[in-house]
Design a protein around this motif. Structure first.
Motif, PDB file in Angstrom:
ATOM      1  N   TYR A  15     -47.661  25.942 -14.727  1.00  0.00           N
ATOM      2  CA  TYR A  15     -46.724  25.746 -15.861  1.00  0.00           C
ATOM      3  C   TYR A  15     -46.129  27.076 -16.702  1.00  0.00           C
ATOM      4  CZ  TYR A  15     -44.244  23.300 -19.931  1.00  0.00           C
ATOM      5  OH  TYR A  15     -43.394  23.184 -20.826  1.00  0.00           O
ATOM      6  N   SER A  55     -41.126  28.656 -13.381  1.00  0.00           N
ATOM      7  CA  SER A  55     -39.958  27.682 -13.639  1.00  0.00           C
ATOM      8  C   SER A  55     -40.030  26.507 -12.851  1.00  0.00           C
ATOM      9  CB  SER A  55     -38.701  28.301 -13.692  1.00  0.00           C
ATOM     10  OG  SER A  55     -38.127  28.898 -12.291  1.00  0.00           O
ATOM     11  N   LYS A 103     -42.098  23.860 -14.554  1.00  0.00           N
ATOM     12  CA  LYS A 103     -41.460  23.509 -16.073  1.00  0.00           C
ATOM     13  C   LYS A 103     -40.396  22.336 -15.764  1.00  0.00           C
ATOM     14  CE  LYS A 103     -42.639  27.366 -18.664  1.00  0.00           C
ATOM     15  NZ  LYS A 103     -42.299  29.051 -18.728  1.00  0.00           N
ATOM     16  N   SER A 112     -46.438  15.784 -19.986  1.00  0.00           N
ATOM     17  CA  SER A 112     -46.802  17.274 -20.002  1.00  0.00           C
ATOM     18  C   SER A 112     -47.677  17.573 -21.251  1.00  0.00           C
ATOM     19  CB  SER A 112     -45.482  18.270 -20.318  1.00  0.00           C
ATOM     20  OG  SER A 112     -44.339  17.758 -19.230  1.00  0.00           O
TER      21      SER A 112
END
Length: 114
Positions: free
Chosen positions: A21, A25, A28, A43
């Motif tokens: 993470y 990217s 994410k 998350s």
């Protein structure tokens, strides 16, 4: 010949995938998409816990799928490993969903909801 195998429920720990993470990217983006699709901050549960909340099946299963799918995509996109050349995709229990999605039979949003 090689295969890609995914884990099932029981392999979860708070903070799993944090290195991915923080570094990639694409991870994410997947975490953000999962949060949007599910309408909860999966998350936060994955990265911060608490453990009791992560261990609830309703959270554990999409969390393990999200981590598996994220690592698969990092290997493909960041390291140019052509995992789709695998002759077999398999998973233990919940891992079957990861296998189906990573093999291209189910899309990410549908699979995270399942």
């Amino acid at each position: 010949m090689f295969s890609v195998i995914f884990p099932g429920q029981g392999s979860q720990i708070v903070g799993m995938g944090k290195d991915f993470y923080d570094k990639f990217s694409v991870v994410k983006s997947l975490f953000n998409e999962a949060d949007e699709v599910l309408g909860v901050s999966l998350s936060k549960i994955i990265l911060e816990g608490p453990k009791d909340e992560l261990n609830l099946t309703i959270n554990t299963q999409p969390a393990i799928f999200l981590i598996s799918y994220s690592i698969f995509n990092v290997a493909k996109k960041e390291f140019n490993i052509d995992l789709n050349q695998a002759k077999c995709f398999a998973g233990h229990s919940l891992g079957e969903y990861s296998a189906l999605s990573c093999a291209g039979y189910l899309n990410f949003a549908d699979t995270i909801k399942l």
